[in-house]
Write an enzyme that holds these catalytic residues in place. Structure first.
Site, PDB file in Angstrom:
ATOM      1  CB  SER A 105      10.789 -20.792 -32.490  1.00 36.19           C
ATOM      2  OG  SER A 105      10.908 -20.200 -33.766  1.00 36.19           O
ATOM      3  CG  HIS A 148      11.462 -22.802 -28.511  1.00 40.97           C
ATOM      4  ND1 HIS A 148      10.706 -21.941 -27.749  1.00 40.97           N
ATOM      5  CD2 HIS A 148      12.059 -22.044 -29.460  1.00 40.97           C
ATOM      6  CE1 HIS A 148      10.822 -20.719 -28.232  1.00 40.97           C
ATOM      7  NE2 HIS A 148      11.636 -20.750 -29.274  1.00 40.97           N
ATOM      8  CE  LYS A 186      13.413 -18.693 -26.971  1.00 41.91           C
ATOM      9  NZ  LYS A 186      13.117 -17.267 -26.895  1.00 41.91           N
TER      10      LYS A 186
HETATM   11  C1  LIG Z   1      14.896 -21.061 -32.041  1.00 41.69           C
HETATM   12  C2  LIG Z   1      15.405 -19.833 -31.361  1.00 41.69           C
HETATM   13  N1  LIG Z   1      16.719 -19.579 -31.374  1.00 41.69           N
HETATM   14  C3  LIG Z   1      17.252 -18.511 -30.777  1.00 41.69           C
HETATM   15  C4  LIG Z   1      16.449 -17.602 -30.120  1.00 41.69           C
HETATM   16  C5  LIG Z   1      17.076 -16.400 -29.512  1.00 41.69           C
HETATM   17  O1  LIG Z   1      17.315 -16.606 -28.162  1.00 41.69           O
HETATM   18  P1  LIG Z   1      17.415 -15.364 -27.176  1.00 41.69           P
HETATM   19  O2  LIG Z   1      16.009 -14.934 -26.905  1.00 41.69           O
HETATM   20  O3  LIG Z   1      18.127 -15.896 -25.982  1.00 41.69           O
HETATM   21  O4  LIG Z   1      18.179 -14.298 -27.891  1.00 41.69           O
HETATM   22  C6  LIG Z   1      15.072 -17.832 -30.048  1.00 41.69           C
HETATM   23  C7  LIG Z   1      14.150 -16.957 -29.309  1.00 41.69           C
HETATM   24  O5  LIG Z   1      13.961 -15.846 -29.385  1.00 41.69           O
HETATM   25  C8  LIG Z   1      14.531 -18.956 -30.703  1.00 41.69           C
HETATM   26  O6  LIG Z   1      13.215 -19.179 -30.695  1.00 41.69           O
END
Ligand SMILES: Cc1ncc(COP(=O)(O)O)c(C=O)c1O
Length: 384
Positions: free
Chosen positions: A182, A210, A240
């Site tokens: 990320s 992502h 996303k």
């Molecule tokens: C790699 C990754 N996993 C999980 C999440 C969490 O997802 P969410 O925003 O749906 O809680 C994010 C983003 O915030 C992320 O970048």
């Protein structure tokens, strides 16, 4: 001042002193790429809305229709009465895209990771985590009470060393990694990690937050051209590229059924609003129907990396590592003066000493703006 307020104020002072204090900036997103902040219109390179589907007419219309039909909220946990009919459609769609037997949708990506990992490993378990994995993977691993061992970023040999040394001491072992990282935008070596996990009877889990919608023809990081890497636990988010909200796990039918029975963040949390689930279904329609469109964010990121003289982007995320927190904030301010919104990312979101600009590219970013941004980054930030 009460002791509670004194405690909070002292913590905030400390963050301020270390340039780590954060503030919520009110941001109005006008469309997929333009935002307004502090009365200023900026071209955003900081949204994860890679396909601009938050604004897609079919997505908004699906959400509006579901809102009318089912109301605003779901009213209860999915296990009670919150399991409105749109969930089945969304889960079938996710399983089809990821080529797994089944899927289950959670309230968010964070809730998914916090729920999934403790179902699979407990006190006697082992969790190997890529050191740059997302914070919510660590949260899930900690909640599981298993032994958590980070392995060096994308270093399969190090993961192998750890499994050789420790696998036998544990009943179950999980290897967890972001599919697309990320904060760095690079991809995990999923094929190698899967082979390694299989050798050690460990279970591989990828977080494709992502990846879905933007790599692997839109199917995510476990797809590469004609090759499909059958990662048994494919987690991700709908917030996303999908432009909606919610998290998911795609896996075999028994694993998904176990999640429905045991994942605490699914059981003890209210179901998603029907409008959001409908939006996700409509967005997945676009992703499945238009693989050419899904390829655009990475292509746009590559326009940037080429113009800035950086290694070719592998995903829509491009980091420009600055180092110090204050310098990263100054670089972000410089770009705002040029009309661009590019957020500075500081520890603890990234390791100490690697504060950075994190740029994200979307299908609709015009190439001329990307090139202008790249030249400013190259000449005024990287050269400084
Ligand atoms: C790699 C990754 N996993 C999980 C999440 C969490 O997802 P969410 O925003 O749906 O809680 C994010 C983003 O915030 C992320 O970048």
């Amino acid at each position: 001042m009460t002791s509670l307020d004194r405690f909070a104020a002292a913590k905030l002072d400390d963050l301020q002193r270390r340039n780590l204090r954060r503030a919520l900036a009110e941001t109005v997103r006008e469309d997929g790429i333009w935002v307004e902040r502090d009365g200023k219109r900026l071209l955003s390179f900081s949204c994860n809305d890679y396909l601009n589907l938050t604004q897609h007419p079919a997505v908004k219309q699906a959400a509006a229709a579901a809102l009318e039909q089912y109301g605003a909220g779901s009213g209860a946990s999915r296990l009670v009465t919150g399991n409105h009919p749109l969930y089945a459609e969304l889960e079938a769609r996710l399983a089809r895209i990821k080529q797994t037997e089944a899927a289950v949708v959670f309230g968010s990506g964070y809730l998914a990771n916090a729920g999934i990992i403790p179902v699979l490993v407990g006190r006697d378990g082992l969790v190997l985590v890529d050191e740059l994995s997302h914070a919510c993977i660590y949260a899930g691993a900690q909640l599981s009470r298993a032994r958590v061992l980070p392995f060096r970023h994308n270093d399969v040999a190090h993961a192998r060393e750890l499994l050789n040394a420790h696998r036998a001491e544990h009943d179950h072992a999980l290897v967890v990694t972001d599919g697309v990282f990320s904060m760095d935008g690079d991809l995990a070596p999923l094929a190698e990690l899967l082979a390694l996990a299989n050798e050690h009877d460990a279970w591989l889990m990828s977080d494709d937050a992502h990846g879905l919608g933007v790599v692997g023809g839109g199917r995510g990081s476990s797809f590469n051209g004609d090759t499909h890497i059958p990662v048994p636990l494919q987690m991700g988010t709908l917030s996303k590229a999908v432009g909606a909200y919610g998290g998911y796990l795609c896996a075999s039918a028994p694993v998904i059924e176990l999640m429905r029975n045991r994942a605490r963040t699914l059981i003890y949390s209210t179901g998603l609003p029907p409008a959001i689930v409908a939006a996700a279904v409509a967005a997945l329609d676009v992703i499945e129907r238009e693989p050419g469109y899904a390829a655009l964010p990475v292509a746009k990121a590559q326009v940037f990396t080429q113009a800035a003289g950086l290694p070719a982007a592998q995903s829509p995320i491009v980091p420009v590592i600055i180092g110090g927190e204050e310098d990263a904030l100054a670089a972000s301010r410089l770009l705002a003066d040029e009309g661009f919104l590019v957020a500075a990312i500081r520890p603890p979101s990234v390791p100490a000493g690697t504060a950075r600009l994190r740029l994200t590219f979307t299908a609709q970013h015009p190439n001329e703006d990307i090139t202008r941004l790249a030249h400013i980054v190259r000449d005024k930030i990287m050269a400084a």
